[in-house]
Motif scaffolding. Structure first.
Motif, PDB file in Angstrom:
ATOM      1  N   LYS A  89       0.846  -1.153  -0.059  1.00 43.43           N
ATOM      2  CA  LYS A  89       0.086  -0.081   0.119  1.00 43.43           C
ATOM      3  C   LYS A  89       0.891   1.228  -0.072  1.00 43.43           C
ATOM      4  O   LYS A  89       2.127   1.300   0.428  1.00 43.43           O
ATOM      5  CB  LYS A  89      -0.953  -0.075   1.172  1.00 43.43           C
ATOM      6  CG  LYS A  89      -1.949  -1.293   1.181  1.00 43.43           C
ATOM      7  CD  LYS A  89      -2.829  -1.163   1.997  1.00 43.43           C
ATOM      8  CE  LYS A  89      -3.802  -2.518   2.060  1.00 43.43           C
ATOM      9  NZ  LYS A  89      -4.661  -2.442   3.185  1.00 43.43           N
ATOM     10  N   PRO A  90       0.362   2.325  -0.402  1.00 43.14           N
ATOM     11  CA  PRO A  90       1.192   3.672  -0.425  1.00 43.14           C
ATOM     12  C   PRO A  90       1.421   4.243   1.048  1.00 43.14           C
ATOM     13  O   PRO A  90       2.218   4.978   1.014  1.00 43.14           O
ATOM     14  CB  PRO A  90       0.261   4.834  -1.299  1.00 43.14           C
ATOM     15  CG  PRO A  90      -1.164   4.238  -1.043  1.00 43.14           C
ATOM     16  CD  PRO A  90      -1.224   2.611  -0.823  1.00 43.14           C
ATOM     17  N   GLN A  91       0.667   4.004   1.912  1.00 47.65           N
ATOM     18  CA  GLN A  91       0.709   4.628   3.284  1.00 47.65           C
ATOM     19  C   GLN A  91       0.669   3.485   4.420  1.00 47.65           C
ATOM     20  O   GLN A  91       0.125   2.412   4.253  1.00 47.65           O
ATOM     21  CB  GLN A  91      -0.217   5.580   3.419  1.00 47.65           C
ATOM     22  CG  GLN A  91      -0.003   6.792   2.855  1.00 47.65           C
ATOM     23  CD  GLN A  91       0.994   7.595   2.958  1.00 47.65           C
ATOM     24  OE1 GLN A  91       1.505   7.844   4.076  1.00 47.65           O
ATOM     25  NE2 GLN A  91       1.605   8.075   1.794  1.00 47.65           N
ATOM     26  N   PRO A  92       1.342   3.385   5.538  1.00 46.40           N
ATOM     27  CA  PRO A  92       1.364   2.423   6.467  1.00 46.40           C
ATOM     28  C   PRO A  92      -0.075   2.507   6.902  1.00 46.40           C
ATOM     29  O   PRO A  92      -0.807   3.473   6.929  1.00 46.40           O
ATOM     30  CB  PRO A  92       2.549   2.916   7.338  1.00 46.40           C
ATOM     31  CG  PRO A  92       2.575   4.670   7.342  1.00 46.40           C
ATOM     32  CD  PRO A  92       2.396   4.639   5.814  1.00 46.40           C
ATOM     33  N   PRO A  93      -0.289   1.532   7.747  1.00 43.35           N
ATOM     34  CA  PRO A  93      -1.573   1.204   8.523  1.00 43.35           C
ATOM     35  C   PRO A  93      -1.904   2.481   9.616  1.00 43.35           C
ATOM     36  O   PRO A  93      -0.800   2.711  10.056  1.00 43.35           O
ATOM     37  CB  PRO A  93      -1.689  -0.212   9.076  1.00 43.35           C
ATOM     38  CG  PRO A  93      -0.621  -0.768   8.183  1.00 43.35           C
ATOM     39  CD  PRO A  93       0.450   0.206   7.873  1.00 43.35           C
TER      40      PRO A  93
END
Length: 100
Positions: A15-19
């Motif tokens: 994904k492009p950003q962390p959770p």
């Protein structure tokens, strides 16, 4: 967040950003896992708690700056890792995920 384990954490690297809701130390490991050492280093420095300092040590070890890594290992009261950097990343991620 309660269901976040190492495999889900690894899968999230696509994904492009962390959770949402990750600590700065886990965000640092996440960015490192994506290959963005600079962003990982920024996150590790954001809080000088023991977890952040421990990830900071790992990051400097990974970049080959052993003396800087040893400084950060000392600051967090941990002996320098003798694992491969991949295994150290995994060990850190597991330990930090257990604290979530």
């Amino acid at each position: 967040m309660d269901d976040l384990d190492l495999q889900i954490f690894r899968d999230s690297l696509a994904k492009p950003q962390p959770p949402a809701g990750l600590s700065h130390a886990l965000q640092a490991l996440w960015w490192d896992g994506k290959g963005d050492w600079d962003k990982a280093h920024e996150r590790a420095q954001e809080h000088e708690d023991s977890a952040g300092m421990r990830v900071h040590a790992y990051l400097h070890r990974k970049e080959g700056d052993q003396s800087n890594a040893e400084y950060w290992y000392r600051r967090c009261g941990t002996a320098p890792s003798t694992l491969t950097v991949d295994k150290e990343w995994e060990e850190l991620a597991r330990a930090l995920l257990e604290q979530v």
